[in-house]
Design a protein around this motif. Structure first.
Motif, mmCIF file in Angstrom:
data_model
loop_
_atom_site.group_PDB
_atom_site.id
_atom_site.type_symbol
_atom_site.label_atom_id
_atom_site.label_comp_id
_atom_site.label_asym_id
_atom_site.label_seq_id
_atom_site.Cartn_x
_atom_site.Cartn_y
_atom_site.Cartn_z
ATOM 1 N N LYS A 2 -92.570 73.431 121.536
ATOM 2 C CA LYS A 2 -91.655 72.929 120.555
ATOM 3 C C LYS A 2 -92.537 72.234 119.718
ATOM 4 O O LYS A 2 -93.882 72.000 120.109
ATOM 5 C CB LYS A 2 -91.023 71.643 121.738
ATOM 6 N N LYS A 3 -92.289 71.817 118.628
ATOM 7 C CA LYS A 3 -92.323 70.855 117.133
ATOM 8 C C LYS A 3 -92.427 69.929 117.643
ATOM 9 O O LYS A 3 -91.639 69.042 118.601
ATOM 10 C CB LYS A 3 -91.588 71.420 115.922
ATOM 11 N N GLY A 4 -93.205 69.402 117.669
ATOM 12 C CA GLY A 4 -94.005 68.306 118.434
ATOM 13 C C GLY A 4 -95.231 68.220 119.765
ATOM 14 O O GLY A 4 -95.208 66.857 119.910
ATOM 15 N N SER A 5 -95.334 68.727 119.862
ATOM 16 C CA SER A 5 -95.687 69.343 120.988
ATOM 17 C C SER A 5 -97.376 68.888 120.649
ATOM 18 O O SER A 5 -97.480 69.842 119.765
ATOM 19 C CB SER A 5 -95.446 69.811 122.037
ATOM 20 N N TRP A 11 -100.749 77.092 118.662
ATOM 21 C CA TRP A 11 -99.841 78.259 118.627
ATOM 22 C C TRP A 11 -99.113 78.814 117.961
ATOM 23 O O TRP A 11 -98.655 80.119 117.964
ATOM 24 C CB TRP A 11 -98.973 77.944 119.978
ATOM 25 N N LYS A 12 -98.576 78.283 117.140
ATOM 26 C CA LYS A 12 -97.728 78.897 116.035
ATOM 27 C C LYS A 12 -98.915 79.599 114.742
ATOM 28 O O LYS A 12 -98.532 80.291 114.835
ATOM 29 C CB LYS A 12 -97.501 77.884 115.020
ATOM 30 N N LYS A 13 -100.259 79.102 114.985
ATOM 31 C CA LYS A 13 -100.879 80.650 114.530
ATOM 32 C C LYS A 13 -101.287 81.317 114.718
ATOM 33 O O LYS A 13 -100.919 82.512 114.052
ATOM 34 C CB LYS A 13 -102.365 79.861 113.743
ATOM 35 N N LYS A 14 -101.001 81.243 115.991
ATOM 36 C CA LYS A 14 -101.227 82.562 116.980
ATOM 37 C C LYS A 14 -100.454 83.623 116.924
ATOM 38 O O LYS A 14 -100.523 85.094 116.208
ATOM 39 C CB LYS A 14 -101.884 82.721 118.893
ATOM 40 N N ALA A 85 -95.582 57.104 126.326
ATOM 41 C CA ALA A 85 -94.856 57.043 126.622
ATOM 42 C C ALA A 85 -93.391 56.261 126.333
ATOM 43 O O ALA A 85 -92.686 57.275 126.957
ATOM 44 C CB ALA A 85 -95.215 56.291 128.238
ATOM 45 N N ASP A 86 -93.523 55.589 126.297
ATOM 46 C CA ASP A 86 -92.638 54.505 125.777
ATOM 47 C C ASP A 86 -91.760 54.498 124.066
ATOM 48 O O ASP A 86 -90.815 54.645 124.048
ATOM 49 C CB ASP A 86 -92.030 52.936 125.776
ATOM 50 N N LEU A 87 -92.463 55.626 123.514
ATOM 51 C CA LEU A 87 -91.869 55.471 121.898
ATOM 52 C C LEU A 87 -92.059 56.846 121.361
ATOM 53 O O LEU A 87 -91.995 57.621 121.946
ATOM 54 C CB LEU A 87 -93.586 55.745 120.832
ATOM 55 N N ALA A 88 -91.241 57.186 120.410
ATOM 56 C CA ALA A 88 -90.831 58.541 120.040
ATOM 57 C C ALA A 88 -91.808 58.993 118.416
ATOM 58 O O ALA A 88 -92.306 58.525 118.167
ATOM 59 C CB ALA A 88 -89.297 58.358 119.105
ATOM 60 N N ALA A 89 -92.335 60.187 119.560
ATOM 61 C CA ALA A 89 -93.275 60.590 118.906
ATOM 62 C C ALA A 89 -93.908 62.313 118.838
ATOM 63 O O ALA A 89 -93.050 62.867 120.032
ATOM 64 C CB ALA A 89 -94.911 59.883 120.000
ATOM 65 N N ALA A 90 -94.429 62.392 117.796
ATOM 66 C CA ALA A 90 -94.977 63.880 117.800
ATOM 67 C C ALA A 90 -96.628 63.690 117.474
ATOM 68 O O ALA A 90 -97.386 63.213 117.167
ATOM 69 C CB ALA A 90 -94.120 64.094 116.901
ATOM 70 N N TYR A 91 -96.564 65.471 117.614
ATOM 71 C CA TYR A 91 -98.434 65.901 117.426
ATOM 72 C C TYR A 91 -97.886 67.120 116.439
ATOM 73 O O TYR A 91 -97.059 67.618 116.286
ATOM 74 C CB TYR A 91 -98.655 66.675 118.963
ATOM 75 N N ASP A 92 -98.810 67.051 115.910
ATOM 76 C CA ASP A 92 -99.380 68.046 114.943
ATOM 77 C C ASP A 92 -98.270 68.497 114.026
ATOM 78 O O ASP A 92 -97.558 69.918 114.225
ATOM 79 C CB ASP A 92 -98.755 68.914 115.836
ATOM 80 N N ASN A 100 -99.168 67.238 97.137
ATOM 81 C CA ASN A 100 -100.727 67.760 98.244
ATOM 82 C C ASN A 100 -99.613 68.196 99.596
ATOM 83 O O ASN A 100 -98.500 68.435 99.728
ATOM 84 C CB ASN A 100 -101.244 66.162 98.271
ATOM 85 N N ASN A 101 -101.150 68.057 99.933
ATOM 86 C CA ASN A 101 -100.947 68.798 101.764
ATOM 87 C C ASN A 101 -100.698 66.931 102.448
ATOM 88 O O ASN A 101 -102.153 66.641 102.609
ATOM 89 C CB ASN A 101 -100.888 69.860 102.030
ATOM 90 N N TYR A 102 -100.122 66.961 103.973
ATOM 91 C CA TYR A 102 -100.352 66.213 104.212
ATOM 92 C C TYR A 102 -100.598 66.083 105.768
ATOM 93 O O TYR A 102 -99.234 66.201 106.717
ATOM 94 C CB TYR A 102 -99.780 64.772 103.839
ATOM 95 N N GLN A 103 -101.990 66.465 106.752
ATOM 96 C CA GLN A 103 -101.947 66.674 107.901
ATOM 97 C C GLN A 103 -101.415 65.681 108.479
ATOM 98 O O GLN A 103 -103.101 64.496 109.158
ATOM 99 C CB GLN A 103 -102.969 67.649 108.150
ATOM 100 N N LEU A 104 -100.897 65.313 109.905
ATOM 101 C CA LEU A 104 -100.646 63.905 110.828
ATOM 102 C C LEU A 104 -101.357 64.437 111.975
ATOM 103 O O LEU A 104 -100.335 65.310 112.724
ATOM 104 C CB LEU A 104 -99.063 63.478 110.367
ATOM 105 N N SER A 105 -101.899 63.793 112.460
ATOM 106 C CA SER A 105 -102.363 64.502 113.951
ATOM 107 C C SER A 105 -100.738 64.080 115.108
ATOM 108 O O SER A 105 -100.892 64.606 116.204
ATOM 109 C CB SER A 105 -104.029 64.067 114.511
#
Length: 186
Positions: A2-5, A11-14, A85-92, A100-105
């Motif tokens: 899933k997006k945000g994992s 994975w999407k690149k591959k 654990a208790d926050l709404a959060a996402a990776y990548d 511009n592009n903004y890369q957020l880890s």
């Protein structure tokens, strides 16, 4: 995945490389196979190969975008995982704009506050915050504070503050904000 994992961009690149390779190979096989069989490129298969170039070209552009996008590092993910654990959060998340592009880890949202970590030196933090604020306002999310961090230690401290402020429950509005980020990111 899933997006945000964590690991989503890798994975999407591959997957996009695989899809692009298959589509380009199909174009080549159809065109050169028909050329060899008929001895000329004036046939319906040449037209079919030309039409197949459109999705193949889109797939190649996807590959270029995903190759440019870098995900969250393993070291940062290990430290962040314990604090969200208790926050709404996402990776990548990789946000794009006209300029511009903004890369957020990593990105976290709680109580009308959004903070994000970028591990990219080329990410313009002030413009990124402005872009995110505009995207939120355009989609009906008003009065949010946005802060992008480059320093991992400061970001982890901010996550701890957000955890204390939010308690042990995820807010429905924060989940909606997160879904918006999924829609506007690569």
């Amino acid at each position: 995945m899933k997006k945000g994992s964590f690991g989503y961009l890798n994975w999407k690149k591959k997957i996009s490389i695989l899809i692009a390779a298959v589509l380009v190979a199909m174009v080549m096989i159809v065109y050169f196979g028909a050329l060899r069989y008929f001895g000329t490129n004036r046939n319906v298969f040449s037209l079919l190969a030309a039409l197949m170039c459109l999705p193949a070209g889109k797939a190649v552009v996807d590959v270029v975008m995903y190759v440019r996008a870098k995900g969250c590092s393993d070291a940062a993910a290990a430290l962040i995982e314990m604090r969200t654990a208790d926050l709404a959060a996402a990776y990548d998340l990789y946000l794009t704009s006209y300029d511009n592009n903004y890369q957020l880890s990593h990105l976290a949202a709680a109580n009308r506050s959004i903070c994000a970590l970028t591990e990219s030196d080329s990410c313009n933090i002030k413009e990124g915050e402005t872009h995110i604020r505009k995207m939120l306002q355009d989609n009906g999310f008003q009065d949010y504070t946005i802060k992008i961090f480059r320093d991992r230690a400061k970001y982890l401290d901010r996550l701890d503050e957000m955890n204390r402020a939010s308690g042990s429950k995820k807010n429905k509005r924060d989940e909606e904000v997160l879904r918006l980020f999924y829609q506007i990111s690569l």
